[in-house]
Motif scaffolding. Sequence first.
Motif, PDB file in Angstrom:
ATOM      1  N   GLN A  27       0.826  -1.206   0.000  1.00 14.49           N
ATOM      2  CA  GLN A  27       0.000   0.000   0.000  1.00 14.49           C
ATOM      3  C   GLN A  27       0.861   1.258   0.000  1.00 14.49           C
ATOM      4  OE1 GLN A  27      -3.359  -0.084  -0.417  1.00 14.49           O
ATOM      5  NE2 GLN A  27      -2.900  -2.264  -0.727  1.00 14.49           N
ATOM      6  N   THR A  28       2.101   1.102  -0.354  1.00 15.24           N
ATOM      7  CA  THR A  28       3.082   2.180  -0.319  1.00 15.24           C
ATOM      8  C   THR A  28       2.798   3.250  -1.369  1.00 15.24           C
ATOM      9  OG1 THR A  28       4.757   0.610   0.420  1.00 15.24           O
ATOM     10  CG2 THR A  28       5.555   2.657  -0.518  1.00 15.24           C
ATOM     11  N   ASP A  29       3.091   4.495  -1.018  1.00 15.63           N
ATOM     12  CA  ASP A  29       3.114   5.582  -1.999  1.00 15.63           C
ATOM     13  C   ASP A  29       4.504   5.646  -2.619  1.00 15.63           C
ATOM     14  OD1 ASP A  29       0.499   6.259  -1.475  1.00 15.63           O
ATOM     15  OD2 ASP A  29       1.003   7.826  -0.042  1.00 15.63           O
ATOM     16  N   ILE A  30       4.552   6.013  -3.897  1.00 15.25           N
ATOM     17  CA  ILE A  30       5.811   5.993  -4.626  1.00 15.25           C
ATOM     18  C   ILE A  30       6.069   7.348  -5.273  1.00 15.25           C
ATOM     19  CG2 ILE A  30       6.998   5.017  -6.642  1.00 15.25           C
ATOM     20  CD1 ILE A  30       5.696   2.367  -6.057  1.00 15.25           C
ATOM     21  N   THR A  31       7.323   7.789  -5.184  1.00 12.03           N
ATOM     22  CA  THR A  31       7.797   8.921  -5.973  1.00 12.03           C
ATOM     23  C   THR A  31       8.807   8.391  -6.967  1.00 12.03           C
ATOM     24  OG1 THR A  31       7.517  10.490  -4.147  1.00 12.03           O
ATOM     25  CG2 THR A  31       9.004  11.128  -5.934  1.00 12.03           C
ATOM     26  N   ILE A  32       8.570   8.639  -8.254  1.00 11.16           N
ATOM     27  CA  ILE A  32       9.539   8.235  -9.274  1.00 11.16           C
ATOM     28  C   ILE A  32      10.181   9.486  -9.853  1.00 11.16           C
ATOM     29  CG2 ILE A  32       8.289   6.116  -9.799  1.00 11.16           C
ATOM     30  CD1 ILE A  32       7.305   7.407 -12.353  1.00 11.16           C
ATOM     31  N   THR A  33      11.450   9.359 -10.219  1.00 10.28           N
ATOM     32  CA  THR A  33      12.174  10.518 -10.723  1.00 10.28           C
ATOM     33  C   THR A  33      12.617  10.303 -12.165  1.00 10.28           C
ATOM     34  OG1 THR A  33      14.447   9.857 -10.166  1.00 10.28           O
ATOM     35  CG2 THR A  33      13.099  10.785  -8.389  1.00 10.28           C
TER      36      THR A  33
END
Length: 366
Positions: A27-33
Amino acid sequence: MTDRVLILGGRGRIGSAVANDILKHTQTDITITGRSPEGSLSLGERVRFLQLDLGEVDKLRDAIAQSNLVVHCAGPFHYRDTQVLEICIDQGVNYLDVSDHRSYTQKALNLHQQAVEAGVTAIINTGIFPGISNSLVRQGIEKFEQPEKIHLSYLVSGSGGAGVTVMRTTFLGLQNSFEAWINGEWRLVTPYSDRENINFPHPYQSSGVYWFDMPETITLPHSFPTVKTVITKFGSIPDFYNHLTWIAAHIFPKWLMQRRYMIEFLSHVSHSMTDLTNIFTGIGVAVRAEVTGTKDGQTVVYAATLVHENTAVVSGVGTGSIAKLILEGKLKHPGVSPVESALPTNLFTEIMQEREIQINSHWVTM
């Protein structure tokens, strides 16, 4: 409070596969770069995009500080320093990467004690190979009283579903001879030499593989010190790619292969070629891990094999499954470690079964 994972290079084929696995199983939130603007990238509600160049140190530091776990997918790692890992250690943030070159591996392992003191779990070389392949070896090693030899063979169809970066990695791996652990000593080996025909599972059957420099070439002898020989070989489908790669390794002048423009040219041409051949060959991968040793007084071979229809997807599984274990608190291994040192076999078996990755194995008496 929801965990947040930062995926550096998350718009690439491998980075995207890692993100998809984490989103599917947590259920993790993700930031992609990415270095360029978002453009038409389609993001789900649990994903946000951050434009970031790794040279923007302050911005990178802030992004890491807001994360529970950093996954470094911004290759090729031949050129990378350990700045990301160092910041993670300074800020007490756990770390994974998909690094695939010994130069980076050696630099990362030098930070082991700092990570131990910071209580940071940093696992390098995750993915399919290296990654899942290392765990297949550990699984085999544990079945022996006296393991003596490891033989790893990898086979990829076409592009493997990966991007140009993976092509760069292949050609960069042809630039120099490398040291391999053979009969209890380090010996210099020529890349893409000593072809062997290996029996892989359906649909690959007997296919050619060649010496190739991989991080596990140096990590496995240290992880399993009783082993006297570690062989790592790689091949492509269709077979004519192997012959073209052999020519690049043995016929092209060394000075030319060490020019970045040549690597870029070969990488883009090869990727364009695979766009065509992928239609006929698919983009799958096969791994065969053999361990030879003594068991019940006999010299025997334990062989484990894995086949997947999409190389990039199963690479994402290798990294994403370890990310889940870390986020859930099931895997705590302070220090900088390769997969085979950090991931116990029971947890490896659990995550492979959870993702329905089938591993076949059998014994061969010598």
